[in-house]
Design a protein around this motif. Structure first.
Motif, PDB file in Angstrom:
ATOM      1  N   PHE A 116       0.856  -1.176   0.000  1.00 62.43           N
ATOM      2  CA  PHE A 116       0.000   0.000   0.000  1.00 62.43           C
ATOM      3  C   PHE A 116       0.899   1.234   0.000  1.00 62.43           C
ATOM      4  O   PHE A 116       1.593   1.490   0.972  1.00 62.43           O
ATOM      5  N   ARG A 117       0.889   1.984  -1.096  1.00 62.99           N
ATOM      6  CA  ARG A 117       1.708   3.207  -1.141  1.00 62.99           C
ATOM      7  C   ARG A 117       1.054   4.340  -0.374  1.00 62.99           C
ATOM      8  O   ARG A 117       1.690   5.043   0.409  1.00 62.99           O
ATOM      9  N   SER A 118      -0.257   4.527  -0.607  1.00 64.58           N
ATOM     10  CA  SER A 118      -0.946   5.647   0.019  1.00 64.58           C
ATOM     11  C   SER A 118      -2.399   5.268   0.263  1.00 64.58           C
ATOM     12  O   SER A 118      -3.084   4.798  -0.653  1.00 64.58           O
ATOM     13  N   VAL A 119      -2.874   5.472   1.488  1.00 64.29           N
ATOM     14  CA  VAL A 119      -4.274   5.227   1.817  1.00 64.29           C
ATOM     15  C   VAL A 119      -4.802   6.443   2.572  1.00 64.29           C
ATOM     16  O   VAL A 119      -4.269   6.805   3.633  1.00 64.29           O
ATOM     17  N   ILE A 120      -5.828   7.080   2.007  1.00 56.46           N
ATOM     18  CA  ILE A 120      -6.453   8.243   2.627  1.00 56.46           C
ATOM     19  C   ILE A 120      -7.918   7.910   2.875  1.00 56.46           C
ATOM     20  O   ILE A 120      -8.695   7.745   1.929  1.00 56.46           O
ATOM     21  N   LEU A 121      -8.270   7.789   4.144  1.00 58.24           N
ATOM     22  CA  LEU A 121      -9.644   7.486   4.538  1.00 58.24           C
ATOM     23  C   LEU A 121     -10.165   8.652   5.367  1.00 58.24           C
ATOM     24  O   LEU A 121      -9.880   8.761   6.559  1.00 58.24           O
ATOM     25  N   ALA A 122     -10.903   9.532   4.703  1.00 52.49           N
ATOM     26  CA  ALA A 122     -11.429  10.717   5.377  1.00 52.49           C
ATOM     27  C   ALA A 122     -12.940  10.846   5.229  1.00 52.49           C
ATOM     28  O   ALA A 122     -13.544  11.720   5.852  1.00 52.49           O
TER      29      ALA A 122
END
Length: 466
Positions: free
Chosen positions: A86-92
Protein backbone atom coordinates in the motif's frame (compact mmCIF):
# COMPACT_ATOMS: atom_id res chain seq x y z
CA UNK A 1 -11.00 7.45 -17.38
CA UNK A 2 -11.35 3.68 -17.81
CA UNK A 3 -13.44 4.15 -20.95
CA UNK A 4 -10.81 6.56 -22.25
CA UNK A 5 -8.06 4.08 -21.46
CA UNK A 6 -9.95 1.32 -23.26
CA UNK A 7 -10.35 3.61 -26.26
CA UNK A 8 -6.64 4.37 -26.37
CA UNK A 9 -5.77 0.68 -26.13
CA UNK A 10 -8.16 -0.34 -28.89
CA UNK A 11 -7.23 2.43 -31.35
CA UNK A 12 -3.50 2.82 -30.72
CA UNK A 13 -1.74 3.04 -34.08
CA UNK A 14 -3.25 3.26 -37.48
CA UNK A 15 -2.95 -0.49 -38.10
CA UNK A 16 -5.20 -1.38 -35.18
CA UNK A 17 -2.42 -2.98 -33.14
CA UNK A 18 -2.64 -2.69 -29.33
CA UNK A 19 0.74 -1.06 -28.80
CA UNK A 20 0.11 0.14 -25.23
CA UNK A 21 -0.51 -3.40 -24.04
CA UNK A 22 2.83 -4.33 -25.57
CA UNK A 23 4.68 -2.03 -23.16
CA UNK A 24 6.74 -3.47 -20.33
CA UNK A 25 4.91 -4.25 -17.08
CA UNK A 26 6.84 -1.55 -15.22
CA UNK A 27 5.61 1.14 -17.62
CA UNK A 28 2.02 -0.08 -17.45
CA UNK A 29 2.16 -0.14 -13.64
CA UNK A 30 3.48 3.43 -13.71
CA UNK A 31 0.48 4.43 -15.82
CA UNK A 32 -1.94 2.69 -13.48
CA UNK A 33 -0.37 4.27 -10.40
CA UNK A 34 -1.36 7.71 -11.72
CA UNK A 35 -5.04 6.84 -11.98
CA UNK A 36 -7.67 7.13 -9.28
CA UNK A 37 -8.27 3.85 -7.46
CA UNK A 38 -11.57 3.37 -9.32
CA UNK A 39 -10.02 3.80 -12.75
CA UNK A 40 -6.96 1.76 -11.77
CA UNK A 41 -9.15 -1.19 -10.78
CA UNK A 42 -11.11 -0.90 -14.01
CA UNK A 43 -7.98 -1.52 -16.08
CA UNK A 44 -8.36 -5.20 -15.20
CA UNK A 45 -11.25 -5.28 -17.70
CA UNK A 46 -9.14 -4.08 -20.63
CA UNK A 47 -7.94 -7.55 -21.47
CA UNK A 48 -5.86 -10.51 -20.28
CA UNK A 49 -2.64 -8.51 -20.58
CA UNK A 50 -3.91 -6.00 -17.98
CA UNK A 51 -5.67 -8.38 -15.61
CA UNK A 52 -2.82 -8.86 -13.08
CA UNK A 53 -1.31 -5.37 -13.31
CA UNK A 54 -3.53 -3.55 -10.80
CA UNK A 55 -2.67 -6.14 -8.18
CA UNK A 56 1.02 -5.65 -9.01
CA UNK A 57 0.84 -1.86 -8.65
CA UNK A 58 1.29 -0.34 -5.15
CA UNK A 59 -2.15 0.72 -3.95
CA UNK A 60 -3.04 4.42 -3.89
CA UNK A 61 -6.49 4.74 -2.32
CA UNK A 62 -8.29 8.01 -1.63
CA UNK A 63 -11.85 7.33 -0.52
CA UNK A 64 -12.92 10.77 -1.78
CA UNK A 65 -12.60 9.31 -5.31
CA UNK A 66 -15.40 6.83 -4.56
CA UNK A 67 -19.06 7.71 -4.88
CA UNK A 68 -20.77 8.22 -1.54
CA UNK A 69 -23.39 5.56 -2.27
CA UNK A 70 -20.81 2.76 -2.62
CA UNK A 71 -17.91 4.07 -0.53
CA UNK A 72 -18.56 2.08 2.65
CA UNK A 73 -18.88 -1.15 0.64
CA UNK A 74 -16.00 -0.62 -1.77
CA UNK A 75 -13.27 0.51 0.66
CA UNK A 76 -13.11 -2.78 2.62
CA UNK A 77 -13.21 -4.76 -0.64
CA UNK A 78 -10.23 -2.87 -2.04
CA UNK A 79 -8.21 -3.23 1.15
CA UNK A 80 -8.95 -6.95 1.30
CA UNK A 81 -8.41 -7.74 -2.39
CA UNK A 82 -5.20 -5.84 -3.03
CA UNK A 83 -2.12 -7.89 -2.02
CA UNK A 84 0.00 -4.83 -1.36
CA UNK A 85 2.16 -2.97 -0.95
CA UNK A 86 0.00 0.00 0.00
CA UNK A 87 1.71 3.21 -1.14
CA UNK A 88 -0.95 5.65 0.02
CA UNK A 89 -4.27 5.23 1.82
CA UNK A 90 -6.45 8.24 2.63
CA UNK A 91 -9.64 7.49 4.54
CA UNK A 92 -11.43 10.72 5.38
CA UNK A 93 -14.98 10.09 4.16
CA UNK A 94 -15.68 6.45 4.99
CA UNK A 95 -17.63 5.52 8.13
CA UNK A 96 -15.21 3.61 10.33
CA UNK A 97 -18.07 1.83 12.14
CA UNK A 98 -19.03 0.33 8.79
CA UNK A 99 -15.42 -0.48 7.97
CA UNK A 100 -15.05 -2.29 11.30
CA UNK A 101 -18.15 -4.33 10.52
CA UNK A 102 -17.19 -5.21 6.94
CA UNK A 103 -13.47 -5.79 7.49
CA UNK A 104 -12.51 -6.07 11.14
CA UNK A 105 -8.87 -6.73 10.27
CA UNK A 106 -8.38 -3.49 8.28
CA UNK A 107 -5.90 -2.01 10.81
CA UNK A 108 -3.72 -5.13 10.58
CA UNK A 109 -3.80 -4.98 6.79
CA UNK A 110 -2.50 -1.42 6.88
CA UNK A 111 0.24 -2.40 9.33
CA UNK A 112 1.51 -5.38 7.34
CA UNK A 113 1.37 -4.19 3.72
CA UNK A 114 4.21 -1.68 3.65
CA UNK A 115 2.10 1.48 3.71
CA UNK A 116 4.05 4.74 3.25
CA UNK A 117 1.39 7.47 3.42
CA UNK A 118 -1.65 7.14 5.68
CA UNK A 119 -4.44 9.58 6.57
CA UNK A 120 -7.26 8.52 8.89
CA UNK A 121 -9.83 11.23 9.60
CA UNK A 122 -12.81 10.17 11.68
CA UNK A 123 -15.40 12.74 10.59
CA UNK A 124 -18.48 10.76 11.55
CA UNK A 125 -18.63 11.48 15.28
CA UNK A 126 -22.05 11.62 16.87
CA UNK A 127 -22.76 14.62 19.06
CA UNK A 128 -22.08 14.14 22.78
CA UNK A 129 -20.04 11.02 21.99
CA UNK A 130 -16.32 10.58 22.41
CA UNK A 131 -14.27 9.93 19.30
CA UNK A 132 -13.48 6.35 18.31
CA UNK A 133 -10.46 4.67 19.82
CA UNK A 134 -7.52 4.54 17.44
CA UNK A 135 -6.64 0.91 16.64
CA UNK A 136 -3.29 0.10 18.24
CA UNK A 137 -2.13 -1.61 15.03
CA UNK A 138 -1.94 1.78 13.32
CA UNK A 139 0.92 2.68 15.65
CA UNK A 140 2.84 -0.37 14.41
CA UNK A 141 3.00 0.65 10.73
CA UNK A 142 6.79 0.66 10.68
CA UNK A 143 6.96 1.54 6.96
CA UNK A 144 5.09 4.85 7.35
CA UNK A 145 6.71 8.04 6.05
CA UNK A 146 3.70 10.34 6.46
CA UNK A 147 0.82 10.03 8.92
CA UNK A 148 -2.28 12.15 9.50
CA UNK A 149 -4.66 11.28 12.34
CA UNK A 150 -7.86 13.26 12.88
CA UNK A 151 -10.48 12.99 15.64
CA UNK A 152 -9.38 9.80 17.40
CA UNK A 153 -8.94 8.80 21.01
CA UNK A 154 -5.50 7.38 21.61
CA UNK A 155 -5.09 3.91 23.12
CA UNK A 156 -4.92 3.73 26.90
CA UNK A 157 -1.44 3.73 28.42
CA UNK A 158 0.27 4.43 25.11
CA UNK A 159 3.24 5.86 26.96
CA UNK A 160 3.55 2.86 29.27
CA UNK A 161 5.12 0.30 27.04
CA UNK A 162 2.94 0.14 23.93
CA UNK A 163 4.79 -1.29 20.96
CA UNK A 164 5.15 1.88 18.89
CA UNK A 165 7.96 2.73 16.54
CA UNK A 166 8.05 4.77 13.35
CA UNK A 167 11.61 4.37 12.05
CA UNK A 168 10.84 6.05 8.71
CA UNK A 169 8.19 8.63 9.70
CA UNK A 170 9.09 12.10 8.43
CA UNK A 171 5.81 14.00 8.72
CA UNK A 172 3.09 13.77 11.40
CA UNK A 173 -0.21 15.70 11.38
CA UNK A 174 -2.46 15.48 14.45
CA UNK A 175 -5.89 17.13 14.36
CA UNK A 176 -8.59 17.03 17.05
CA UNK A 177 -7.31 13.94 18.85
CA UNK A 178 -7.92 13.04 22.48
CA UNK A 179 -4.45 12.25 23.75
CA UNK A 180 -2.23 12.95 26.72
CA UNK A 181 0.94 15.02 26.90
CA UNK A 182 2.87 11.78 27.44
CA UNK A 183 1.34 10.26 24.29
CA UNK A 184 2.86 13.05 22.22
CA UNK A 185 6.24 12.72 23.89
CA UNK A 186 6.15 8.98 23.27
CA UNK A 187 5.36 9.49 19.57
CA UNK A 188 8.25 11.92 19.21
CA UNK A 189 10.64 9.51 20.89
CA UNK A 190 9.43 6.68 18.61
CA UNK A 191 10.07 8.72 15.43
CA UNK A 192 13.84 9.14 15.08
CA UNK A 193 13.77 10.80 11.63
CA UNK A 194 10.64 12.97 12.06
CA UNK A 195 11.07 16.36 10.34
CA UNK A 196 7.65 18.03 10.48
CA UNK A 197 4.84 17.89 13.01
CA UNK A 198 1.53 19.77 12.91
CA UNK A 199 -0.72 19.93 15.97
CA UNK A 200 -4.19 21.48 15.92
CA UNK A 201 -7.18 21.23 18.27
CA UNK A 202 -5.78 18.23 20.13
CA UNK A 203 -6.62 17.76 23.80
CA UNK A 204 -3.14 18.57 25.02
CA UNK A 205 -2.07 20.81 27.88
CA UNK A 206 1.70 20.83 27.47
CA UNK A 207 3.73 20.30 24.31
CA UNK A 208 7.31 19.41 25.22
CA UNK A 209 9.51 19.13 22.17
CA UNK A 210 12.51 16.82 22.36
CA UNK A 211 13.79 15.50 19.05
CA UNK A 212 17.15 15.19 17.36
CA UNK A 213 15.57 15.32 13.88
CA UNK A 214 12.64 17.76 14.10
CA UNK A 215 12.91 20.74 11.73
CA UNK A 216 9.43 22.26 11.70
CA UNK A 217 6.66 22.52 14.32
CA UNK A 218 3.24 24.02 13.49
CA UNK A 219 0.74 24.53 16.31
CA UNK A 220 -2.81 25.55 15.46
CA UNK A 221 -5.76 26.53 17.62
CA UNK A 222 -5.88 24.43 20.77
CA UNK A 223 -6.15 24.63 24.54
CA UNK A 224 -2.42 24.09 25.02
CA UNK A 225 -1.05 25.94 28.04
CA UNK A 226 2.66 25.58 27.28
CA UNK A 227 4.91 24.90 24.32
CA UNK A 228 8.41 24.06 25.52
CA UNK A 229 11.28 23.72 23.06
CA UNK A 230 13.65 21.58 25.08
CA UNK A 231 16.16 19.71 22.92
CA UNK A 232 15.71 20.31 19.21
CA UNK A 233 19.11 21.00 17.63
CA UNK A 234 17.76 20.94 14.04
CA UNK A 235 14.57 22.94 14.59
CA UNK A 236 14.35 25.56 11.83
CA UNK A 237 10.88 26.98 12.38
CA UNK A 238 8.23 27.23 15.07
CA UNK A 239 4.91 28.38 13.63
CA UNK A 240 2.00 29.42 15.85
CA UNK A 241 -1.32 29.75 14.05
CA UNK A 242 -4.53 31.28 15.40
CA UNK A 243 -4.52 30.94 19.21
CA UNK A 244 -7.41 29.58 21.22
CA UNK A 245 -9.84 32.27 22.45
CA UNK A 246 -8.98 31.15 25.99
CA UNK A 247 -5.30 32.00 25.44
CA UNK A 248 -5.74 35.65 26.32
CA UNK A 249 -4.92 37.62 29.44
CA UNK A 250 -3.91 35.59 32.48
CA UNK A 251 -4.45 32.32 30.56
CA UNK A 252 -1.85 33.14 27.92
CA UNK A 253 0.04 30.34 26.22
CA UNK A 254 3.60 30.12 27.54
CA UNK A 255 6.20 29.80 24.78
CA UNK A 256 9.29 28.43 26.48
CA UNK A 257 12.45 28.15 24.40
CA UNK A 258 15.27 26.48 26.26
CA UNK A 259 17.41 24.92 23.55
CA UNK A 260 16.96 25.68 19.85
CA UNK A 261 20.32 26.81 18.52
CA UNK A 262 19.22 26.76 14.86
CA UNK A 263 15.71 28.21 15.15
CA UNK A 264 15.48 30.54 12.14
CA UNK A 265 11.73 31.25 11.68
CA UNK A 266 9.37 32.14 14.52
CA UNK A 267 5.81 33.47 14.51
CA UNK A 268 3.18 34.58 14.94
CA UNK A 269 3.98 35.76 18.46
CA UNK A 270 1.09 37.67 20.04
CA UNK A 271 1.51 39.76 23.21
CA UNK A 272 -2.20 39.32 24.07
CA UNK A 273 -2.06 35.51 23.78
CA UNK A 274 1.55 34.47 24.44
CA UNK A 275 3.96 34.70 27.32
CA UNK A 276 7.52 34.33 26.05
CA UNK A 277 10.19 32.63 28.11
CA UNK A 278 13.80 32.32 26.93
CA UNK A 279 15.85 30.00 29.08
CA UNK A 280 14.77 30.72 32.64
CA UNK A 281 13.70 34.30 31.97
CA UNK A 282 10.13 35.39 31.25
CA UNK A 283 9.76 38.54 29.16
CA UNK A 284 7.64 40.88 31.25
CA UNK A 285 6.16 44.30 30.35
CA UNK A 286 7.74 46.30 33.16
CA UNK A 287 10.96 44.40 33.82
CA UNK A 288 14.11 44.89 31.78
CA UNK A 289 15.23 41.52 30.42
CA UNK A 290 18.81 40.44 30.88
CA UNK A 291 21.19 40.39 27.88
CA UNK A 292 21.03 36.58 28.00
CA UNK A 293 17.31 36.52 27.11
CA UNK A 294 17.89 36.51 23.37
CA UNK A 295 17.53 34.11 20.43
CA UNK A 296 20.30 35.17 18.03
CA UNK A 297 19.56 32.44 15.47
CA UNK A 298 16.11 33.84 14.50
CA UNK A 299 16.23 35.59 11.13
CA UNK A 300 12.52 35.76 10.24
CA UNK A 301 10.12 36.94 12.92
CA UNK A 302 6.35 37.48 12.76
CA UNK A 303 4.15 39.16 15.36
CA UNK A 304 0.49 40.15 15.72
CA UNK A 305 -0.25 43.38 17.59
CA UNK A 306 -3.26 45.51 18.37
CA UNK A 307 -1.84 49.03 18.06
CA UNK A 308 -4.84 50.34 20.00
CA UNK A 309 -3.71 48.57 23.21
CA UNK A 310 -0.71 50.19 24.80
CA UNK A 311 0.23 47.01 26.70
CA UNK A 312 0.63 45.16 23.42
CA UNK A 313 2.63 48.00 21.87
CA UNK A 314 4.94 47.98 24.88
CA UNK A 315 5.44 44.21 24.59
CA UNK A 316 6.11 44.54 20.87
CA UNK A 317 9.19 46.61 21.66
CA UNK A 318 10.26 44.13 24.35
CA UNK A 319 9.80 41.12 22.09
CA UNK A 320 11.88 42.74 19.36
CA UNK A 321 14.81 43.11 21.78
CA UNK A 322 14.89 39.32 22.17
CA UNK A 323 15.79 38.75 18.52
CA UNK A 324 18.90 40.80 17.77
CA UNK A 325 19.68 39.30 14.35
CA UNK A 326 16.29 39.38 12.63
CA UNK A 327 16.56 40.58 9.04
CA UNK A 328 12.93 40.04 7.93
CA UNK A 329 10.12 41.29 10.16
CA UNK A 330 6.40 40.64 9.67
CA UNK A 331 3.82 42.43 11.80
CA UNK A 332 0.09 41.89 11.47
CA UNK A 333 -2.11 44.71 12.76
CA UNK A 334 -5.08 43.30 14.65
CA UNK A 335 -8.44 45.10 14.47
CA UNK A 336 -9.23 47.62 17.18
CA UNK A 337 -11.76 46.15 19.58
CA UNK A 338 -13.22 48.24 22.45
CA UNK A 339 -14.00 45.03 24.36
CA UNK A 340 -10.29 44.25 24.78
CA UNK A 341 -8.89 45.32 28.17
CA UNK A 342 -6.57 48.30 27.74
CA UNK A 343 -8.09 49.39 24.45
CA UNK A 344 -8.52 53.13 23.96
CA UNK A 345 -8.27 55.41 20.95
CA UNK A 346 -8.67 58.81 22.56
CA UNK A 347 -6.45 61.63 21.41
CA UNK A 348 -4.73 61.61 24.79
CA UNK A 349 -3.72 57.96 24.46
CA UNK A 350 -2.61 58.43 20.86
CA UNK A 351 -0.33 61.20 22.04
CA UNK A 352 0.97 58.83 24.72
CA UNK A 353 1.75 56.23 22.02
CA UNK A 354 3.67 58.84 20.04
CA UNK A 355 5.70 59.81 23.11
CA UNK A 356 6.36 56.13 23.85
CA UNK A 357 7.97 55.51 20.47
CA UNK A 358 9.91 58.75 20.74
CA UNK A 359 11.38 57.56 24.03
CA UNK A 360 12.18 53.96 23.09
CA UNK A 361 15.91 53.28 23.13
CA UNK A 362 17.47 51.72 20.01
CA UNK A 363 16.50 48.10 19.31
CA UNK A 364 19.41 46.08 18.00
CA UNK A 365 17.65 44.10 15.28
CA UNK A 366 16.13 47.28 13.84
CA UNK A 367 19.30 49.30 14.15
CA UNK A 368 21.63 46.70 12.63
CA UNK A 369 19.84 43.93 10.72
CA UNK A 370 16.24 44.35 9.58
CA UNK A 371 16.28 45.01 5.84
CA UNK A 372 12.74 43.94 4.98
CA UNK A 373 9.53 44.59 6.88
CA UNK A 374 5.92 43.78 6.00
CA UNK A 375 3.01 45.32 7.89
CA UNK A 376 0.08 43.00 7.18
CA UNK A 377 -3.57 44.08 7.43
CA UNK A 378 -2.61 47.74 7.70
CA UNK A 379 -5.68 49.79 8.63
CA UNK A 380 -4.45 53.36 8.49
CA UNK A 381 -4.72 53.99 12.23
CA UNK A 382 -2.69 56.85 13.70
CA UNK A 383 -1.03 54.45 16.14
CA UNK A 384 0.23 52.34 13.23
CA UNK A 385 1.61 55.50 11.65
CA UNK A 386 3.47 56.38 14.86
CA UNK A 387 5.18 53.00 14.70
CA UNK A 388 6.20 53.64 11.09
CA UNK A 389 7.75 56.94 12.16
CA UNK A 390 9.77 55.05 14.76
CA UNK A 391 10.91 52.55 12.12
CA UNK A 392 12.03 55.42 9.89
CA UNK A 393 14.22 56.71 12.69
CA UNK A 394 15.50 53.43 14.11
CA UNK A 395 15.96 51.09 11.12
CA UNK A 396 18.72 52.49 8.91
CA UNK A 397 19.34 49.12 7.19
CA UNK A 398 15.74 48.83 5.99
CA UNK A 399 15.52 48.45 2.22
CA UNK A 400 11.87 47.46 1.82
CA UNK A 401 8.76 48.35 3.82
CA UNK A 402 5.54 46.82 2.46
CA UNK A 403 2.07 47.81 3.67
CA UNK A 404 -0.60 45.18 2.92
CA UNK A 405 -4.19 46.41 3.58
CA UNK A 406 -6.68 44.45 5.65
CA UNK A 407 -9.14 44.68 2.78
CA UNK A 408 -8.80 45.62 -0.87
CA UNK A 409 -8.25 49.37 -1.01
CA UNK A 410 -7.20 51.22 -4.13
CA UNK A 411 -7.19 54.48 -2.15
CA UNK A 412 -4.66 53.38 0.47
CA UNK A 413 -1.62 54.83 -1.38
CA UNK A 414 -3.35 58.23 -1.53
CA UNK A 415 -4.32 58.02 2.14
CA UNK A 416 -0.72 57.29 3.07
CA UNK A 417 0.47 60.27 1.04
CA UNK A 418 -2.00 62.50 2.88
CA UNK A 419 -0.70 61.30 6.27
CA UNK A 420 2.88 61.89 5.15
CA UNK A 421 1.99 65.38 3.92
CA UNK A 422 0.29 66.22 7.22
CA UNK A 423 3.40 65.18 9.08
CA UNK A 424 5.33 67.86 7.21
CA UNK A 425 8.70 66.13 7.58
CA UNK A 426 10.86 66.19 4.41
CA UNK A 427 13.22 63.52 5.81
CA UNK A 428 10.32 61.12 6.43
CA UNK A 429 8.95 61.70 2.93
CA UNK A 430 12.38 61.08 1.45
CA UNK A 431 12.67 57.87 3.46
CA UNK A 432 9.26 56.56 2.38
CA UNK A 433 10.00 57.34 -1.25
CA UNK A 434 12.99 54.98 -1.06
CA UNK A 435 11.61 52.02 0.90
CA UNK A 436 7.81 52.19 1.06
CA UNK A 437 5.56 50.01 -1.11
CA UNK A 438 1.81 50.30 -0.48
CA UNK A 439 -0.23 47.43 -1.91
CA UNK A 440 -3.91 47.62 -2.77
CA UNK A 441 -4.79 43.93 -2.43
CA UNK A 442 -5.08 41.80 0.69
CA UNK A 443 -3.14 38.77 1.87
CA UNK A 444 -4.20 35.59 0.10
CA UNK A 445 -3.97 33.60 3.29
CA UNK A 446 -1.44 31.95 5.54
CA UNK A 447 -2.02 28.38 6.58
CA UNK A 448 -0.66 25.01 7.51
CA UNK A 449 0.53 23.99 4.05
CA UNK A 450 2.68 27.08 3.61
CA UNK A 451 3.89 27.07 7.19
CA UNK A 452 5.13 23.49 7.04
CA UNK A 453 6.72 23.65 3.59
CA UNK A 454 10.46 23.56 4.26
CA UNK A 455 11.21 24.55 0.66
CA UNK A 456 9.65 27.97 1.33
CA UNK A 457 12.30 30.30 2.71
CA UNK A 458 9.84 32.74 4.30
CA UNK A 459 6.41 31.18 4.97
CA UNK A 460 4.90 34.52 6.00
CA UNK A 461 5.95 36.23 2.80
CA UNK A 462 4.12 33.58 0.78
CA UNK A 463 0.83 34.88 2.11
CA UNK A 464 1.37 38.22 0.42
CA UNK A 465 -0.43 39.07 -2.80
CA UNK A 466 0.74 41.74 -5.18
Amino acid sequence: MADGAASVVSTAGYDGDDRISALHDDLLCAIISRLSVTDAARTTTLGPRWRHLWHSTPLALDDADLHKSVRDAVVPRILADHPGPFRSVILAEVRFASLDHELAEWPSLLATKGIQILALVNKHIQSHHTSRRLPAEILRCVSLQRLLLGFWTFPVDLSRGADVIFPHLQRLNMIGNAMSDHDLEYLLAASPVLKIITLARNKLKHVHLRSQSLQCVVIGRSAVKEVAVMETPLLDRLILLEPSPSAVGSARLRIKIACAANLRVLGYLEPRAHKLQIGYEVIEPNIMASPRAVLPSVKILALKVNFGVFGEVNMLARFLRCFPNVDTLHIESLPHDPSIPGYELTGELQEYHAKFWQGVSPIKCLRSHVNRMVLHKYRGYQNEFEFLKFIAKDAPELQSLVLVPHEESFTLPDEMNEMIDRLGCPRFRAWTSKVLLVLTKVDIGFGVMTASDLTVEDPFRCSMHG
